[in-house]
Every structure is written in C-alpha cells, then in structure tokens.
Design a protein around this motif. Structure first.
Motif, PDB file in Angstrom:
ATOM      1  N   CYS A  54      32.562  47.349  35.818  1.00  0.00           N
ATOM      2  CA  CYS A  54      33.898  47.226  36.416  1.00  0.00           C
ATOM      3  C   CYS A  54      33.990  48.082  37.676  1.00  0.00           C
ATOM      4  O   CYS A  54      33.611  49.250  37.671  1.00  0.00           O
ATOM      5  CB  CYS A  54      34.942  47.665  35.381  1.00  0.00           C
ATOM      6  SG  CYS A  54      36.549  48.019  36.076  1.00  0.00           S
ATOM      7  N   THR A  55      34.512  47.495  38.756  1.00  0.00           N
ATOM      8  CA  THR A  55      34.581  48.216  40.037  1.00  0.00           C
ATOM      9  C   THR A  55      35.943  48.896  40.243  1.00  0.00           C
ATOM     10  O   THR A  55      36.204  49.442  41.310  1.00  0.00           O
ATOM     11  CB  THR A  55      34.339  47.245  41.209  1.00  0.00           C
ATOM     12  OG1 THR A  55      35.371  46.255  41.165  1.00  0.00           O
ATOM     13  CG2 THR A  55      32.989  46.560  41.118  1.00  0.00           C
ATOM     14  N   LEU A  56      36.796  48.824  39.245  1.00  0.00           N
ATOM     15  CA  LEU A  56      38.134  49.426  39.310  1.00  0.00           C
ATOM     16  C   LEU A  56      38.996  48.867  40.448  1.00  0.00           C
ATOM     17  O   LEU A  56      39.783  49.587  41.055  1.00  0.00           O
ATOM     18  CB  LEU A  56      38.049  50.975  39.419  1.00  0.00           C
ATOM     19  CG  LEU A  56      37.221  51.704  38.361  1.00  0.00           C
ATOM     20  CD1 LEU A  56      37.365  53.215  38.529  1.00  0.00           C
ATOM     21  CD2 LEU A  56      37.637  51.314  36.948  1.00  0.00           C
ATOM     22  N   CYS A  57      38.815  47.581  40.736  1.00  0.00           N
ATOM     23  CA  CYS A  57      39.577  46.972  41.830  1.00  0.00           C
ATOM     24  C   CYS A  57      41.048  46.788  41.467  1.00  0.00           C
ATOM     25  O   CYS A  57      41.904  46.734  42.341  1.00  0.00           O
ATOM     26  CB  CYS A  57      38.963  45.633  42.230  1.00  0.00           C
ATOM     27  SG  CYS A  57      39.166  44.337  40.989  1.00  0.00           S
ATOM     28  N   GLY A  58      41.349  46.647  40.184  1.00  0.00           N
ATOM     29  CA  GLY A  58      42.741  46.531  39.755  1.00  0.00           C
ATOM     30  C   GLY A  58      43.302  45.121  39.739  1.00  0.00           C
ATOM     31  O   GLY A  58      44.457  44.913  39.381  1.00  0.00           O
ATOM     32  N   LEU A  59      42.505  44.129  40.108  1.00  0.00           N
ATOM     33  CA  LEU A  59      43.047  42.759  40.198  1.00  0.00           C
ATOM     34  C   LEU A  59      43.472  42.215  38.827  1.00  0.00           C
ATOM     35  O   LEU A  59      44.308  41.330  38.748  1.00  0.00           O
ATOM     36  CB  LEU A  59      42.015  41.815  40.835  1.00  0.00           C
ATOM     37  CG  LEU A  59      41.587  42.131  42.272  1.00  0.00           C
ATOM     38  CD1 LEU A  59      40.715  41.032  42.840  1.00  0.00           C
ATOM     39  CD2 LEU A  59      42.795  42.335  43.173  1.00  0.00           C
ATOM     40  N   CYS A  60      42.893  42.747  37.756  1.00  0.00           N
ATOM     41  CA  CYS A  60      43.233  42.245  36.419  1.00  0.00           C
ATOM     42  C   CYS A  60      44.637  42.647  35.972  1.00  0.00           C
ATOM     43  O   CYS A  60      45.139  42.148  34.970  1.00  0.00           O
ATOM     44  CB  CYS A  60      42.207  42.735  35.406  1.00  0.00           C
ATOM     45  SG  CYS A  60      41.920  44.501  35.525  1.00  0.00           S
ATOM     46  N   ARG A  89      42.636  48.026  33.919  1.00  0.00           N
ATOM     47  CA  ARG A  89      41.825  48.948  34.728  1.00  0.00           C
ATOM     48  C   ARG A  89      41.916  50.367  34.156  1.00  0.00           C
ATOM     49  O   ARG A  89      40.915  51.081  34.088  1.00  0.00           O
ATOM     50  CB  ARG A  89      42.297  48.943  36.183  1.00  0.00           C
ATOM     51  CG  ARG A  89      41.628  50.054  36.987  1.00  0.00           C
ATOM     52  CD  ARG A  89      41.844  49.946  38.469  1.00  0.00           C
ATOM     53  NE  ARG A  89      43.223  50.137  38.895  1.00  0.00           N
ATOM     54  CZ  ARG A  89      43.593  50.224  40.164  1.00  0.00           C
ATOM     55  NH1 ARG A  89      42.689  50.129  41.111  1.00  0.00           N
ATOM     56  NH2 ARG A  89      44.856  50.375  40.488  1.00  0.00           N
ATOM     57  N   CYS A 103      39.755  38.693  36.152  1.00  0.00           N
ATOM     58  CA  CYS A 103      38.740  39.524  36.818  1.00  0.00           C
ATOM     59  C   CYS A 103      37.809  38.642  37.648  1.00  0.00           C
ATOM     60  O   CYS A 103      37.219  37.701  37.125  1.00  0.00           O
ATOM     61  CB  CYS A 103      37.928  40.293  35.780  1.00  0.00           C
ATOM     62  SG  CYS A 103      36.524  41.140  36.519  1.00  0.00           S
ATOM     63  N   PRO A 104      37.658  38.931  38.947  1.00  0.00           N
ATOM     64  CA  PRO A 104      36.765  38.098  39.768  1.00  0.00           C
ATOM     65  C   PRO A 104      35.328  38.105  39.261  1.00  0.00           C
ATOM     66  O   PRO A 104      34.570  37.186  39.545  1.00  0.00           O
ATOM     67  CB  PRO A 104      36.846  38.723  41.160  1.00  0.00           C
ATOM     68  CG  PRO A 104      37.687  39.915  41.066  1.00  0.00           C
ATOM     69  CD  PRO A 104      38.275  40.016  39.708  1.00  0.00           C
ATOM     70  N   MET A 105      34.953  39.143  38.518  1.00  0.00           N
ATOM     71  CA  MET A 105      33.590  39.180  37.979  1.00  0.00           C
ATOM     72  C   MET A 105      33.536  38.716  36.527  1.00  0.00           C
ATOM     73  O   MET A 105      32.494  38.774  35.889  1.00  0.00           O
ATOM     74  CB  MET A 105      33.026  40.600  38.090  1.00  0.00           C
ATOM     75  CG  MET A 105      32.914  41.067  39.528  1.00  0.00           C
ATOM     76  SD  MET A 105      31.726  42.377  39.729  1.00  0.00           S
ATOM     77  CE  MET A 105      32.622  43.770  39.138  1.00  0.00           C
ATOM     78  N   ILE A 149      34.687  40.107  33.932  1.00  0.00           N
ATOM     79  CA  ILE A 149      34.291  41.199  33.023  1.00  0.00           C
ATOM     80  C   ILE A 149      35.109  41.187  31.745  1.00  0.00           C
ATOM     81  O   ILE A 149      36.341  41.113  31.772  1.00  0.00           O
ATOM     82  CB  ILE A 149      34.432  42.562  33.753  1.00  0.00           C
ATOM     83  CG1 ILE A 149      33.288  42.686  34.763  1.00  0.00           C
ATOM     84  CG2 ILE A 149      34.439  43.731  32.780  1.00  0.00           C
ATOM     85  CD1 ILE A 149      33.299  43.940  35.572  1.00  0.00           C
ATOM     86  N   LEU A 178      36.110  43.515  28.983  1.00  0.00           N
ATOM     87  CA  LEU A 178      36.086  44.961  28.749  1.00  0.00           C
ATOM     88  C   LEU A 178      35.731  45.323  27.300  1.00  0.00           C
ATOM     89  O   LEU A 178      35.501  46.481  26.993  1.00  0.00           O
ATOM     90  CB  LEU A 178      37.434  45.579  29.139  1.00  0.00           C
ATOM     91  CG  LEU A 178      37.768  45.548  30.638  1.00  0.00           C
ATOM     92  CD1 LEU A 178      39.197  46.004  30.887  1.00  0.00           C
ATOM     93  CD2 LEU A 178      36.800  46.406  31.439  1.00  0.00           C
TER      94      LEU A 178
HETATM   95  S1  SF4 Z   1      39.470  42.913  37.739  1.00  0.00           S
HETATM   96 FE1  SF4 Z   1      37.476  43.230  36.742  1.00  0.00          FE
HETATM   97  S2  SF4 Z   1      36.392  44.659  38.093  1.00  0.00           S
HETATM   98 FE2  SF4 Z   1      38.536  44.710  38.698  1.00  0.00          FE
HETATM   99  S3  SF4 Z   1      39.417  46.448  37.518  1.00  0.00           S
HETATM  100 FE3  SF4 Z   1      39.738  44.593  36.299  1.00  0.00          FE
HETATM  101  S4  SF4 Z   1      37.975  44.450  34.912  1.00  0.00           S
HETATM  102 FE4  SF4 Z   1      37.444  45.901  36.565  1.00  0.00          FE
END
Ligand code: SF4
Ligand SMILES: Cc1cc2nc3c(=O)[nH]c(=O)nc-3n(C[C@H](O)[C@H](O)[C@H](O)COP(=O)(O)OP(=O)(O)OC[C@H]3O[C@@H](n4cnc5c(N)ncnc54)[C@H](O)[C@@H]3O)c2cc1C
Ligand code: SF4
Lengths: 384, 113
Positions: free
Chosen positions: B7-13, B31, B59-61, B63, B65
């Motif tokens: 997780c890159t901690l981008c916060g989009l989730c 996040r 999550c764009p990736m 992920i 959690l």
């Molecule tokens: S959107 Fe994905 S990468 Fe970004 S904070 Fe949430 S879990 Fe992490």
C-alpha cells in the motif's frame, strides 16, 4: 503537557482525539514520511480555529492544517504538532448559477462539488488525479493542477475569494489572488473559498500517437499544443508504455473537444502510476520544464533509465524512482534548476523538496511567514 | 510480501469506505488501518469496519488489506471490542449475534460487527 482537555473545551469530546492508533494514522500523508501527532482536532467553524490559535500560541503548540491528506510531499506530516483535520468542515455554502461561483468550506471534496454543480450544467475544472478524496482547501494551499491544466490552468486561476486566519489569529477576506494560495498552509488556515465554475465541458475524444523517438515526440507536442480544441496532452515513456502493454516507444495521448469515439485511453494513462508503483517505482516527482528545455531533460531521464509519464502539454513530468534512488533524485532536481525549470509543477514543496527551493522564493516566503505567523506555529518545518 | 505492505498510502480508498464517510476520521479509514498494520499497532479500532471490501474495489492497485484475517489475529490476542465479544458469545450460545430468541423484551443494545 497533555493538550486534550484544553482542546475538548474548544471542540467538544467528539471533535478531538488523542487515541494512540488514530494519532498514528495522522502521522503521515501520501509521502509515507512519518512524524508524530500530539492530537487531532476537527473544526466545524472559524470560531473553533480562532480559539485553537489562541491556545496554541499560549502553549506553543504547532498546528498542521490538513485536508484529504493526499500530499505527496510530507506537507501535512506533524512534527509533534496538533493536526487540524478539515474533513468535517465540508459544506457547500452557496452555488450562484448566475455569476458562476461557488462558496465552500475548505473540507469540500472536489468530486462532491462537481456532483452538486452537475445539476446546473456547471463544473469546477481543476481535477487532480486524487479528485475523489482531495479537498478544495488542500488544492488551494498546494495550488494543485489537474489533467486539463493545458486548458484550465491551476487552482489559483479559479479562486475568486477566500477567508483565512493567520498564525496570530487575525482574519482576512480576500477578493483576489493572495499569499495563502500555494503556500502549503504555512501562513495560516483557509476557512472559506469562493471559486469560479464553468459550463460542463462538451464531449471530448482521445487519440493515441506512437512516436518514433524523443525528438519526434517533442515535435508532435509542439504541433498538437497549437490546436485550439486540445484540452489535455499526456505522454508515456517507453518503459511505462511497455508496462502498459503498448510497443516500447514514446506515446502521446491527446484529448480534444468534439465528437469522436469513446475510448479507454485515459484509463491507460491513469494506469501508468499504478503499474510503475507495482514495479517498485513508488517515489514520484513533478518538475515543470519549458518546452525548449524538455528534450534535454527527457534525454537525461532516459539515459538514467528513469520511467516517466506526465502532462507534457503543460510541461509537468512525473519521473518515478525506487526507494534506493535518492542520489538520482538529487541529480534530477539539480538538472531542473540548471535548466531553469520549477522543482514542483503541481504537488508542492512540503518537506521533500525543501532543499531545492529557489533561494529568492525562499527569502520571499520567509518574509511572509514572519508577517503572518511570527511565532512560527503554523505548519512549521515545511517549504522553507 | 503481504498485500498491505504494498500500500502506497495514497488515500484513494477513503472514497467508498462507509466507516470513513460517516466518521470522517483518518483513523477509521482503510488507509489508517494500513498504516497501523505497517507499524504493527494492534488496536480495537480495526473493529470500526464493515469488512465490506469497498476499499479493495476503490484501490487503484486492487490491494486487499486483509482486514478480516487481521481481525481474527487480534481476537486471538484478545484485542477486540466489548460488542464483538458479546456477539461471539451470543453466536456460540444462541446461534445468532443478537441474543436469546425467546427473550421477547426489546433489547437495549444490538450486538453485531
Ligand atoms: S487506495 Fe490502495 S494503495 Fe491507496 S491507501 Fe488505499 S489500499 Fe493503500
Ligand atoms: C494518487 C494521487 C494523485 C495525485 N494527483 C495530483 C494531480 O493530478 N495534480 C496535483 O496537483 N496534485 C496531485 N496529487 C497531490 C495532492 O492530491 C494535491 O496536492 C491535493 O491538492 C491535496 O489536497 P488534500 O485535500 O489531500 O490536502 P492535504 O494533502 O491534506 O494538504 C495539502 C496542503 O494543503 C494544506 N491545507 C489543507 N487544508 C488547508 C486549510 N484549510 N488551510 C490551510 N492549509 C491547508 C496542508 O497543510 C498541506 O500543505 C496527487 C496525490 C495522490 C496521492
Ligand atoms: S472493508 Fe472496512 S476499511 Fe474497507 S471500505 Fe469497508 S468499512 Fe472501510
């Protein structure tokens, strides 16, 4: 000295937290730099902010203004500070369809604003890739840009007025551009924003061009940028192209106003960041170069095997680095300075680009800091 | 490598997390939970989550959690909320999370996740 009881007097029990796990969540932003939060507070109005500043100034508590916490620069990382989370100050106060303006609290998320505006056929056209969660307060403070910067510019171009409170508790009402835009919350708090909005963008379509090599891409960019119907012009380098399953060359994705086939090309561009992240290229930069220096810059990037993509039509490039490439990042910023570029085109300076800030700009910002926040309690350790 | 470590901690989730949308506190966001997992901070805050999986979808990736598995580990360490304890007790005793089915009186509290 535990600030909790004094803060609870201002914000009520629900408006403050010193819970260890919550404070850890507020210790960072999207930069993944970690600091320490002493407490987090959730203001509901200007009065909360004013009282907080009096308390913080008496007790010398540093305060960090925070919106969606999507800063990629460490701009909201607290260094033993109280985090001021504006997420609950998120009212759209007024939409004036006639004057095409909206008055907002700073915690309004840009997508929420656009959802409301849609019914009037209007929209706010600065849309960063973090649009689902970033706030107008954060965008104004960072002077964020969006995918359509080529046509619509940056956040500052859409601000018609603001209310702010500085580090001494003094309130200001501005009807124009002002010192609080783009200064990353180091001068004080933005408590209200008046933005211009615009009629919804007409239908657009996208095209993908494969470029033989870098000089050809630079030439194509010059030509395409002259087109009056163009609204965004993005590029992918050969490494990113390959990861996105395109041929290993430079590619341009251009968006034009007009009727054309719908396509998923923008998802392709938005996927660039994700695939590079997945390959371990997690650190992103955002230098801005003038068009005549772009080729020299991208040649250096290519020679060093750095993957990149970005808003080339607006001059902003996103080179991506792995965690252990700190030296290369330094070299890149030195090159940007040598080429007369900006070290940050959109993400801001925060903590990570402080050492590269132009000395004249630093001196100017230090002067402003002294004027608006002589005690140095608002977002200390950032930018300057 | 566990998914949360990527997780890159981008916060989009945060956008589709029902818990965050109501409480508006980063600590209750996906996040926030990813940060706690990365920093090995065990805390009952993980029970402020519907286990709905919306964070994975946004999550764009993509992920995951692993919040369900993480919660199971916390329960093993007896790090949980009183409501969770009571719910488990009710399920074991009565086969449902809410309590005695023969008790006709209105319950004061409803125990569920
Ligand atoms: S959107 Fe994905 S990468 Fe970004 S904070 Fe949430 S879990 Fe992490
Ligand atoms: C996935 C991703 C994509 C991104 N894409 C873009 C992009 O396309 N373009 C772009 O420009 N940026 C982009 N960013 C960076 C970031 O999203 C922007 O800078 C955004 O404007 C930050 O908004 P925020 O609400 O998250 O603010 P925060 O990150 O919380 O804060 C940003 C700055 O604003 C200050 N601040 C916040 N609220 C206030 C307030 N009320 N008063 C005073 N100061 C305040 C903070 O102290 C900080 O200095 C991206 C980030 C991520 C994670
Ligand atoms: S699973 Fe939990 S953290 Fe994820 S979106 Fe649902 S409530 Fe939020």
């Amino acid at each position: 000295m535990n600030p909790e009881s004094a803060l609870a007097k201002i914000f009520g029990k629900d408006g403050v937290s010193t819970h260890k796990a919550e404070l850890l969540s507020y210790a960072t932003d999207a930069s993944q730099i970690f600091g320490t939060a002493l407490a987090v507070v959730f203001p509901k109005d200007e009065d909360h902010i004013r009282k907080l500043i009096i308390l913080a100034s008496q007790r010398n508590y540093p305060l960090v203004p925070r919106g969606g916490g999507t800063a990629l620069t460490g701009a909201v990382v607290p260094d033993n500070a109280i985090v001021v989370d504006f997420s609950r100050m998120d009212r759209i106060i007024q939409i004036n369809v006639k004057t095409k303006e909206a008055i907002l609290e700073p915690g309004v998320i840009v997508d929420d604003l656009n959802m409301e505006l849609r019914q009037f056929g209007l929209y706010f056209p600065v849309i960063p890739s973090s649009h689902e969660v970033c706030t107008l307060g954060g965008m104004v403070a960072a002077n964020a840009a969006g995918l359509h910067a080529l046509k619509y510019g940056k956040t500052e171009d859409w601000v018609n007025g603001m209310k702010t409170i500085d580090g001494t508790g003094k309130s200001y009402t501005f009807n124009e551009k002002n010192d609080f835009i783009g200064t990353e919350g180091i001068l004080g708090f933005i408590t209200e924003i008046k933005v211009k909005v615009t009629p919804l963008m007409p239908h657009t379509y996208l095209t993908l061009t494969r470029c033989k090599d870098l000089p050809q891409m630079i030439g194509d960019v010059e030509e395409l940028a002259k087109d009056s119907k163009i609204v965004s012009l993005e590029f992918l380098d050969p490494i990113t192209s390959k990861l996105l399953k395109l041929p290993e060359s430079y590619h341009l994705i251009a968006e034009f106003v007009g009727e054309g086939e719908d396509s998923d090309l923008m998802e392709l561009r938005e996927g660039a960041s994700v695939v590079l992240g997945g390959e371990g290229y997690l650190t992103t930069a955002d230098p801005k170069l003038s068009s005549d220096k772009m080729e020299e810059f991208l040649t250096w990037i290519k020679e060093n095997g750095i993957p990149c993509f970005g808003h080339i039509g607006y001059g902003i490039i996103h080179p991506r680095f792995r965690d252990d490439q700190g030296e290369l990042i330094k070299e890149m910023f030195q090159l940007v300075q040598k080429l007369g570029g900006e070290i940050s085109g959109e993400h801001g300076i925060g903590i990570i680009k402080k050492e590269y800030l132009d000395p004249d700009r630093k001196a100017e910002l230090k002067g402003l800091k002294y004027m608006y926040d002589p005690q140095g309690i608002i977002n200390p350790g950032k930018v300057i | 490598m566990e998914d949360y470590e990527k997780c890159t901690l981008c916060g989009l989730c945060k956008v589709n997390c029902p818990t965050f949308q109501v409480l508006k506190n980063e600590g209750d966001s996906p996040r926030g939970k990813a940060i706690l997992m990365k920093k090995e901070c065990d805390d009952p805050i993980f029970f402020k989550c519907n286990l709905c999986g919306a964070c994975k979808t946004s999550c764009p990736m993509g992920i995951d959690l692993g919040l369900k598995q993480h919660r199971a580990k916390l329960v093993e360490k007896d790090i949980q909320t009183d409501a969770n304890k009571k719910m488990i007790e009710n399920v074991r005793k009565y086969g449902n999370p809410f309590g005695d089915p023969d008790d006709d009186s209105d319950p004061d509290e409803l125990y569920c996740c």
